[in-house]
Design an enzyme around this catalytic site. Sequence first.
Site, PDB file in Angstrom:
ATOM      1  N   ASP A 121       0.835  -1.187   0.000  1.00 32.00           N
ATOM      2  CA  ASP A 121       0.000   0.000   0.000  1.00 32.00           C
ATOM      3  C   ASP A 121       0.881   1.252   0.000  1.00 32.00           C
ATOM      4  O   ASP A 121       1.849   1.342   0.767  1.00 32.00           O
ATOM      5  CB  ASP A 121      -0.899  -0.024   1.242  1.00 32.00           C
ATOM      6  CG  ASP A 121      -1.826   1.162   1.321  1.00 32.00           C
ATOM      7  OD1 ASP A 121      -2.708   1.275   0.458  1.00 32.00           O
ATOM      8  OD2 ASP A 121      -1.669   1.971   2.252  1.00 32.00           O
ATOM      9  N   GLU A 163       1.761  -0.468  -5.027  1.00 29.22           N
ATOM     10  CA  GLU A 163       0.821   0.597  -5.355  1.00 29.22           C
ATOM     11  C   GLU A 163       1.695   1.832  -5.552  1.00 29.22           C
ATOM     12  O   GLU A 163       2.197   2.394  -4.571  1.00 29.22           O
ATOM     13  CB  GLU A 163      -0.190   0.816  -4.238  1.00 29.22           C
ATOM     14  CG  GLU A 163      -1.208   1.891  -4.592  1.00 29.22           C
ATOM     15  CD  GLU A 163      -2.135   2.241  -3.431  1.00 29.22           C
ATOM     16  OE1 GLU A 163      -3.267   2.656  -3.700  1.00 29.22           O
ATOM     17  OE2 GLU A 163      -1.717   2.116  -2.264  1.00 29.22           O
TER      18      GLU A 163
END
Length: 713
Positions: free
Chosen positions: A352, A388
């Site tokens: 993330d 990401e």
Amino acid sequence: MNQANTVGDYQVWPGEPYPLGSTYDGAGTNFALFSDVAEKVELCLISAEGEETRIALEEVDAHIWHCYIPSIMPGQRYAYRVHGPFDPANGKRCDPNKLLVDPYAKAFDGEFDGHPSLFNYDIHDHSKRNTEDSLGHTMTSVVINPFFDWGADRAPRTPYNETVIYEAHVKGMTMTHPEIPEELRGTYAGLAHPAIIDYLKDLGVTAIELMPVHQFLQDDHLREKGLRNYWGYNTFGFLAPHQDYSASQKPGGAVSEFKGMVRAFHDAGIEVILDVVYNHTAEGNHMGPTICFRGIDNEAYYRLVEGDRQHYMDYTGTGNSLNVRHPHSLQLIMDSLRYWVSEMHVDGFRFDLASTLAREFHDVDRLSAFFDLVQQDPIVSQVKLIAEPWDVGEGGYQVGNFPPQWTEWNGKYRDTIRDFWRGEPSTLGEFASRITGSSDLYANNDRRPTASINFVTAHDGFTLNDLVSYNEKHNMANGEDNRDGESHNRSWNCGVEGPTDDERVLSLRSRQHRNFLTTLLLSQGTPMISHGDEMGRGQRGNNNVYCQDNRLSWVDWNQTRTNSELVEYTQFLTELRAEHPVFRRRRFLRGGPLGAETDDRDIAWLTYEGRVMTTDDWNFDFGKSLMVWLNGDAITEPDRRGHRIEDDSFLLCFNAHHEDIMFQIPGTEYAHSWEVIIDTTEITGRPTRERIVEPEGELRVPARSTIVLIERH
């Protein structure tokens, strides 16, 4: 020579500084905690009744405070109290009144209840310090039993070009499934139920990517509204599976249950990938609670503002950023990754806001220390690594800039495919690049098409059904629909906002479902399906359900019956992809000049008139139709055994225009005969009768549809 110490009923031995955390060896438990700033550290053993026994750690090696206690068994609750300077203005926040969980704990028990004692300031007067004891209002760490019978478990190690990822939520996938016993719904055991695994196998999924399962906490502001942090991007226990997802509520029970889930998926040939959040922790900004890192060594674990060390650098939008410049913070991340691979047998990670981990100072550095460590780590470097590639800091969008062994969520793929199918003009060049693996993003540092994790939807944003049903976002608060302006999701409602009985609109939305799925699963790269998209899951126009732990966000398994044609069509697409390597090339397509050497050309871009695209065609403002020829006889890369790969050739006809277009089929140099195998105007996605198309013939491609033809031999 060190002498054994006795505290109450416990013998205390010196122990070892490594491994960090609590380590049960079959006879007792070693405890080790890093803190550079500490002046004194107390290990706090917590009984089932909540009574505390404090044991001062006398041994310190290289800032590691440690001891070994022979009688401590799995299930023991514990925490720490760290004595040291409390000087927030200079970045120091030690407070022995706050019971602190172990950053290396492998299990937790209890909950954080939001009590004022969790904060080191008076919630009524922020200028005053709060010295209340947080015992009884905080979670505790738990000693686990590390031993588990893995049997003959083996990692599937599916190559990227054969991988189909399914992003899912442990709870959301299982809460409404009628075949899962109620006591297992919302749990790791429920996710491992044969009903889920068989469904994913039939769907053609090779890897399940789980939204955060590291231990996270419930935000106070959500709790006050009667809501919950559903997504879980608020973690603090980087080595512990989230306890609420365990059917077994005994302390430490989540560990063995998680391992059993992984073993079940591996038995089915499905990999398990974890969505991990190392960019920040659940403690938030300077107004957040003191539950772990802040009280152990604030300066080591967090990025602080230079010249204003009371405040935190925030590249994540959550209040803080982990200090990846500090060796012990880096060690925590690497130890966590190795633990999940070595002990929990997971097959990869999706990071993330991965750009945050690349920030050495203020800028994003592709060769930062974290990526250097991953590159040379013999365990972590061998699993799937997915970035990401953005954060909220300046220059945070870093698509294409990660090291060669990394893959990335391709946000440009998502945006381009959405724009094309909602009818935006002048998208052909971008569309062509995205469906062929985005060589403009990944080929410059020796990466392959599979570096592109292709997706149209993910947990963040509209579902596929909402993408074709709403122009605006309708985010929910306490059950009420609050229309909140343009969605910025590049969505198109097909003529009506939200639910409708208009059969024309419903038919178009259904066709758009099939257009998106067809494009996704027949593109070069690694496809990712968001859970429930294949059955038409919707969230009533809500593009951010992070706090909606209810039926709005859960998968409704009744839709597998009401939308059975879409489920079956998705299965057909994954089967087609698996059977035909021309759709999952390991190397970028070469293209090249078209002429007598057609047999050597692996792809051709054609207008609807059947001629090769020119520069003017690519730059044409209209640009809503395209024909793509994929040559199955021109695959240059060998198979796993070094043999030449041979496949059928395909012709893909895309029409995103609002009117039908008559396509001119190219001549015999491409194929001697074609058969239609996909027609997204059909509810099944496939033609209802045999449709043969001859070279130089005509093919009507209806408005907003995809037709795929296979060469007939």
